[in-house]
Design a protein around this motif. Structure first.
Motif, PDB file in Angstrom:
ATOM      1  N   ARG A 281      -1.418 -49.821   6.423  1.00  0.00           N
ATOM      2  CA  ARG A 281      -1.558 -51.146   7.003  1.00  0.00           C
ATOM      3  C   ARG A 281      -0.194 -51.658   7.458  1.00  0.00           C
ATOM      4  NH1 ARG A 281      -1.527 -56.311   4.813  1.00  0.00           N
ATOM      5  NH2 ARG A 281      -1.228 -55.439   2.727  1.00  0.00           N
TER       6      ARG A 281
ATOM      7  N   SER B 219     -13.581 -45.032   5.913  1.00  0.00           N
ATOM      8  CA  SER B 219     -13.789 -46.445   6.197  1.00  0.00           C
ATOM      9  C   SER B 219     -14.661 -47.048   5.104  1.00  0.00           C
ATOM     10  CB  SER B 219     -14.465 -46.614   7.567  1.00  0.00           C
ATOM     11  OG  SER B 219     -14.698 -47.973   7.835  1.00  0.00           O
TER      12      SER B 219
ATOM     13  N   SER C 106      -9.487 -52.135   5.280  1.00  0.00           N
ATOM     14  CA  SER C 106      -8.798 -51.289   4.328  1.00  0.00           C
ATOM     15  C   SER C 106      -9.162 -51.761   2.937  1.00  0.00           C
ATOM     16  CB  SER C 106      -7.277 -51.366   4.526  1.00  0.00           C
ATOM     17  OG  SER C 106      -6.612 -50.735   3.435  1.00  0.00           O
ATOM     18  N   PRO C 107      -9.502 -50.846   2.047  1.00  0.00           N
ATOM     19  CA  PRO C 107      -9.828 -51.270   0.687  1.00  0.00           C
ATOM     20  C   PRO C 107      -8.595 -51.694  -0.107  1.00  0.00           C
ATOM     21  CG  PRO C 107      -9.813 -48.885   0.814  1.00  0.00           C
ATOM     22  CD  PRO C 107      -9.620 -49.392   2.224  1.00  0.00           C
TER      23      PRO C 107
ATOM     24  N   SER D 251      -1.026 -46.848   1.691  1.00  0.00           N
ATOM     25  CA  SER D 251      -1.540 -47.738   2.721  1.00  0.00           C
ATOM     26  C   SER D 251      -0.764 -47.579   4.024  1.00  0.00           C
ATOM     27  CB  SER D 251      -1.452 -49.201   2.253  1.00  0.00           C
ATOM     28  OG  SER D 251      -1.871 -50.074   3.285  1.00  0.00           O
TER      29      SER D 251
ATOM     30  N   ASP E 233      -5.874 -45.286   2.712  1.00  0.00           N
ATOM     31  CA  ASP E 233      -6.738 -45.958   3.672  1.00  0.00           C
ATOM     32  C   ASP E 233      -6.739 -45.345   5.069  1.00  0.00           C
ATOM     33  OD1 ASP E 233      -4.296 -46.831   4.629  1.00  0.00           O
ATOM     34  OD2 ASP E 233      -4.569 -48.914   4.058  1.00  0.00           O
TER      35      ASP E 233
END
Length: 264
Positions: free
Chosen positions: A184, A114, A151-152, A182, A137
Protein backbone atom coordinates in the motif's frame (compact mmCIF):
# COMPACT_ATOMS: atom_id res chain seq x y z
CA UNK A 1 3.10 -30.84 -7.67
CA UNK A 2 0.03 -31.20 -9.91
CA UNK A 3 -0.91 -28.98 -12.83
CA UNK A 4 -4.67 -28.78 -12.67
CA UNK A 5 -7.02 -28.22 -15.62
CA UNK A 6 -10.20 -29.66 -14.07
CA UNK A 7 -11.58 -30.62 -10.70
CA UNK A 8 -12.02 -34.21 -11.87
CA UNK A 9 -8.27 -34.51 -12.51
CA UNK A 10 -7.55 -33.22 -9.05
CA UNK A 11 -9.93 -35.74 -7.48
CA UNK A 12 -8.40 -38.52 -9.55
CA UNK A 13 -4.94 -37.61 -8.27
CA UNK A 14 -6.12 -37.71 -4.65
CA UNK A 15 -7.63 -41.16 -5.13
CA UNK A 16 -4.45 -42.57 -6.65
CA UNK A 17 -2.23 -41.08 -3.92
CA UNK A 18 -4.25 -41.88 -0.81
CA UNK A 19 -1.22 -41.66 1.50
CA UNK A 20 -0.25 -38.16 0.31
CA UNK A 21 0.58 -35.84 3.21
CA UNK A 22 1.77 -32.66 1.45
CA UNK A 23 0.15 -31.22 -1.65
CA UNK A 24 1.00 -28.23 -3.88
CA UNK A 25 -1.45 -27.32 -6.63
CA UNK A 26 -0.46 -24.94 -9.40
CA UNK A 27 -3.15 -24.09 -11.93
CA UNK A 28 -1.98 -23.67 -15.51
CA UNK A 29 -2.78 -20.81 -17.86
CA UNK A 30 -6.42 -20.61 -18.79
CA UNK A 31 -9.62 -21.50 -16.99
CA UNK A 32 -9.93 -24.65 -14.87
CA UNK A 33 -13.09 -26.45 -15.92
CA UNK A 34 -16.04 -26.72 -13.58
CA UNK A 35 -17.73 -30.11 -13.47
CA UNK A 36 -21.33 -31.09 -12.85
CA UNK A 37 -20.31 -33.39 -10.01
CA UNK A 38 -21.72 -32.46 -6.61
CA UNK A 39 -19.63 -35.02 -4.71
CA UNK A 40 -17.12 -34.01 -2.08
CA UNK A 41 -13.65 -35.47 -2.00
CA UNK A 42 -11.91 -36.38 1.26
CA UNK A 43 -8.22 -36.87 1.87
CA UNK A 44 -7.53 -38.03 5.42
CA UNK A 45 -3.72 -37.79 5.33
CA UNK A 46 -2.97 -34.38 3.80
CA UNK A 47 -1.63 -32.08 6.52
CA UNK A 48 0.05 -29.44 4.32
CA UNK A 49 -1.79 -27.89 1.36
CA UNK A 50 -0.59 -25.09 -0.91
CA UNK A 51 -2.62 -23.51 -3.72
CA UNK A 52 -0.69 -21.37 -6.20
CA UNK A 53 -3.30 -19.71 -8.37
CA UNK A 54 -2.91 -18.20 -11.85
CA UNK A 55 -5.47 -15.79 -13.38
CA UNK A 56 -8.63 -17.32 -14.72
CA UNK A 57 -11.61 -19.03 -13.14
CA UNK A 58 -10.40 -19.39 -9.55
CA UNK A 59 -9.26 -22.89 -8.68
CA UNK A 60 -9.50 -21.77 -5.06
CA UNK A 61 -13.30 -21.62 -5.18
CA UNK A 62 -13.60 -25.15 -6.52
CA UNK A 63 -11.28 -26.66 -3.92
CA UNK A 64 -13.03 -24.91 -1.04
CA UNK A 65 -16.42 -26.14 -2.24
CA UNK A 66 -15.57 -29.76 -3.01
CA UNK A 67 -12.90 -31.03 -0.61
CA UNK A 68 -12.51 -32.18 2.98
CA UNK A 69 -9.14 -32.39 4.75
CA UNK A 70 -9.56 -33.62 8.35
CA UNK A 71 -5.78 -33.75 9.02
CA UNK A 72 -4.95 -30.36 7.53
CA UNK A 73 -2.83 -28.04 9.71
CA UNK A 74 -0.86 -25.96 7.17
CA UNK A 75 -2.61 -23.96 4.45
CA UNK A 76 -1.02 -21.57 1.93
CA UNK A 77 -2.96 -19.64 -0.71
CA UNK A 78 -1.07 -17.55 -3.24
CA UNK A 79 -1.85 -15.55 -6.38
CA UNK A 80 1.09 -16.21 -8.69
CA UNK A 81 0.62 -13.47 -11.25
CA UNK A 82 -1.01 -10.10 -11.76
CA UNK A 83 -3.70 -9.02 -9.38
CA UNK A 84 -7.23 -9.96 -10.43
CA UNK A 85 -9.35 -6.87 -9.79
CA UNK A 86 -12.62 -8.77 -10.25
CA UNK A 87 -11.88 -11.69 -7.90
CA UNK A 88 -14.10 -12.03 -4.84
CA UNK A 89 -12.81 -14.05 -1.91
CA UNK A 90 -15.24 -17.00 -1.30
CA UNK A 91 -15.65 -16.36 2.42
CA UNK A 92 -18.57 -18.74 2.94
CA UNK A 93 -16.90 -21.59 1.03
CA UNK A 94 -13.66 -21.18 3.00
CA UNK A 95 -15.42 -21.22 6.37
CA UNK A 96 -17.41 -24.26 5.19
CA UNK A 97 -14.18 -26.07 4.21
CA UNK A 98 -12.57 -25.56 7.63
CA UNK A 99 -15.77 -26.41 9.53
CA UNK A 100 -16.53 -29.43 7.35
CA UNK A 101 -12.99 -30.76 7.73
CA UNK A 102 -12.92 -30.23 11.52
CA UNK A 103 -9.19 -29.65 11.05
CA UNK A 104 -6.79 -27.77 13.32
CA UNK A 105 -4.96 -25.12 11.28
CA UNK A 106 -1.73 -23.96 12.92
CA UNK A 107 -0.09 -22.26 9.91
CA UNK A 108 -1.93 -20.00 7.47
CA UNK A 109 -0.41 -17.95 4.64
CA UNK A 110 -2.31 -15.80 2.14
CA UNK A 111 -0.47 -13.78 -0.52
CA UNK A 112 -1.70 -11.53 -3.31
CA UNK A 113 -5.34 -12.48 -2.85
CA UNK A 114 -8.10 -9.88 -3.00
CA UNK A 115 -9.62 -10.19 0.46
CA UNK A 116 -11.08 -7.52 2.71
CA UNK A 117 -10.13 -7.08 6.35
CA UNK A 118 -13.59 -8.26 7.44
CA UNK A 119 -13.33 -11.45 5.35
CA UNK A 120 -9.85 -12.16 6.70
CA UNK A 121 -11.10 -11.67 10.25
CA UNK A 122 -13.99 -14.07 9.54
CA UNK A 123 -11.52 -16.65 8.20
CA UNK A 124 -9.31 -16.35 11.27
CA UNK A 125 -12.29 -16.88 13.56
CA UNK A 126 -12.53 -20.50 12.37
CA UNK A 127 -8.80 -21.08 12.97
CA UNK A 128 -8.44 -20.49 16.75
CA UNK A 129 -5.42 -22.81 17.00
CA UNK A 130 -3.36 -20.71 14.59
CA UNK A 131 0.29 -20.28 15.62
CA UNK A 132 1.76 -18.73 12.46
CA UNK A 133 0.08 -16.15 10.21
CA UNK A 134 1.46 -14.58 7.03
CA UNK A 135 -0.44 -11.97 5.00
CA UNK A 136 0.86 -10.21 1.88
CA UNK A 137 -1.57 -7.90 0.11
CA UNK A 138 -0.10 -8.21 -3.39
CA UNK A 139 2.41 -6.42 -5.58
CA UNK A 140 0.20 -4.48 -7.97
CA UNK A 141 1.41 -2.83 -11.14
CA UNK A 142 2.75 0.68 -10.61
CA UNK A 143 0.39 2.14 -13.21
CA UNK A 144 -2.63 0.99 -11.20
CA UNK A 145 -4.29 3.18 -8.53
CA UNK A 146 -3.05 0.98 -5.69
CA UNK A 147 -4.82 2.79 -2.89
CA UNK A 148 -8.17 1.98 -4.51
CA UNK A 149 -7.64 -1.76 -4.06
CA UNK A 150 -8.83 -3.37 -0.87
CA UNK A 151 -6.07 -4.56 1.40
CA UNK A 152 -6.63 -6.62 4.52
CA UNK A 153 -3.59 -5.02 6.15
CA UNK A 154 -5.31 -1.99 7.63
CA UNK A 155 -6.21 -0.54 11.02
CA UNK A 156 -9.45 -2.54 11.25
CA UNK A 157 -7.61 -5.85 10.98
CA UNK A 158 -4.73 -4.78 13.24
CA UNK A 159 -7.10 -3.55 15.95
CA UNK A 160 -8.97 -6.87 15.94
CA UNK A 161 -5.69 -8.71 16.49
CA UNK A 162 -5.14 -6.87 19.78
CA UNK A 163 -5.57 -8.86 22.99
CA UNK A 164 -7.57 -6.24 24.85
CA UNK A 165 -10.93 -7.45 23.60
CA UNK A 166 -13.23 -9.63 25.73
CA UNK A 167 -12.04 -13.25 25.94
CA UNK A 168 -14.85 -14.55 23.72
CA UNK A 169 -13.88 -12.14 20.91
CA UNK A 170 -10.09 -12.59 20.88
CA UNK A 171 -8.77 -13.47 17.44
CA UNK A 172 -6.15 -16.25 17.08
CA UNK A 173 -5.36 -16.31 20.83
CA UNK A 174 -2.37 -18.66 20.46
CA UNK A 175 -0.53 -16.72 17.72
CA UNK A 176 3.27 -16.97 17.99
CA UNK A 177 4.48 -15.65 14.63
CA UNK A 178 3.09 -12.80 12.50
CA UNK A 179 4.45 -11.75 9.09
CA UNK A 180 2.86 -8.86 7.18
CA UNK A 181 3.97 -7.41 3.85
CA UNK A 182 2.10 -4.41 2.46
CA UNK A 183 2.46 -2.73 -0.93
CA UNK A 184 0.00 0.00 0.00
CA UNK A 185 1.24 3.47 -0.86
CA UNK A 186 1.66 6.32 1.61
CA UNK A 187 -1.50 8.00 2.85
CA UNK A 188 -2.55 10.46 5.54
CA UNK A 189 -3.73 7.53 7.70
CA UNK A 190 -0.34 5.80 7.92
CA UNK A 191 0.50 7.22 11.35
CA UNK A 192 -2.80 5.85 12.71
CA UNK A 193 -1.97 2.42 11.31
CA UNK A 194 1.50 2.50 12.83
CA UNK A 195 0.17 3.37 16.29
CA UNK A 196 -2.48 0.63 16.06
CA UNK A 197 0.18 -1.87 15.03
CA UNK A 198 2.42 -0.97 17.98
CA UNK A 199 -0.53 -1.22 20.37
CA UNK A 200 -1.45 -4.65 18.99
CA UNK A 201 2.08 -6.03 19.37
CA UNK A 202 2.39 -4.69 22.91
CA UNK A 203 -0.92 -6.30 23.85
CA UNK A 204 0.30 -9.72 22.65
CA UNK A 205 3.72 -9.66 24.31
CA UNK A 206 4.03 -11.12 27.80
CA UNK A 207 7.55 -10.97 29.17
CA UNK A 208 8.73 -14.57 29.78
CA UNK A 209 8.79 -15.39 33.48
CA UNK A 210 6.36 -12.65 34.43
CA UNK A 211 3.10 -13.20 36.32
CA UNK A 212 1.19 -12.05 33.24
CA UNK A 213 2.94 -14.64 31.09
CA UNK A 214 1.90 -17.39 33.51
CA UNK A 215 -1.66 -16.09 33.78
CA UNK A 216 -2.12 -15.92 30.01
CA UNK A 217 -0.72 -19.43 29.57
CA UNK A 218 -3.29 -20.89 31.96
CA UNK A 219 -6.18 -19.51 29.89
CA UNK A 220 -4.77 -20.69 26.56
CA UNK A 221 -3.41 -17.39 25.25
CA UNK A 222 -0.06 -17.51 23.52
CA UNK A 223 2.69 -14.94 23.65
CA UNK A 224 3.74 -13.45 20.33
CA UNK A 225 7.36 -14.47 19.66
CA UNK A 226 8.14 -13.10 16.20
CA UNK A 227 6.72 -10.07 14.33
CA UNK A 228 7.63 -8.78 10.86
CA UNK A 229 6.02 -5.71 9.32
CA UNK A 230 7.38 -4.74 5.92
CA UNK A 231 6.19 -1.77 3.86
CA UNK A 232 7.32 -2.17 0.26
CA UNK A 233 6.11 1.18 -1.04
CA UNK A 234 6.24 3.68 1.82
CA UNK A 235 8.76 5.12 4.24
CA UNK A 236 8.21 5.06 7.97
CA UNK A 237 9.24 7.22 10.91
CA UNK A 238 11.74 5.34 13.14
CA UNK A 239 10.69 7.43 16.14
CA UNK A 240 7.13 6.11 16.02
CA UNK A 241 8.33 2.52 16.29
CA UNK A 242 10.69 3.18 19.18
CA UNK A 243 8.40 1.40 21.72
CA UNK A 244 8.91 -1.91 19.89
CA UNK A 245 12.67 -1.69 20.41
CA UNK A 246 12.03 -2.19 24.12
CA UNK A 247 10.15 -5.42 23.39
CA UNK A 248 12.94 -6.53 21.07
CA UNK A 249 15.39 -6.10 23.94
CA UNK A 250 13.15 -8.20 26.18
CA UNK A 251 13.22 -11.13 23.75
CA UNK A 252 10.54 -10.52 21.11
CA UNK A 253 11.90 -10.83 17.58
CA UNK A 254 10.75 -7.66 15.79
CA UNK A 255 11.49 -6.57 12.21
CA UNK A 256 9.93 -3.36 10.89
CA UNK A 257 11.12 -2.00 7.56
CA UNK A 258 10.05 0.67 5.09
CA UNK A 259 10.77 1.19 1.42
CA UNK A 260 14.34 2.33 2.05
CA UNK A 261 15.09 1.63 5.70
CA UNK A 262 14.94 -0.97 8.44
CA UNK A 263 14.00 0.70 11.71
CA UNK A 264 14.15 -2.37 13.96
Amino acid sequence: MFWIHSLNKFQEALHKCSSLESLVLTSSEGHPKLTDSKSEDTSCNINSFSIKENPGKPLIDMIFSSCTFPSLNELQIERMREYNLTYQWPSGAFISLISRSSCVITTFSIRGISISASDLIAALHVMPSLLSLEVEDGEWHYNCPVNQHQSPINSVFITRLAHRAQSSAILVPKLHSLHLLSYRMTSDADCGFDLSFIDMVESRWFRPGSDLFAAMSTVGRGCIRSVEMKFARRNIDPVIYKPLRVLDEEGLRVVVSGMDTVVI
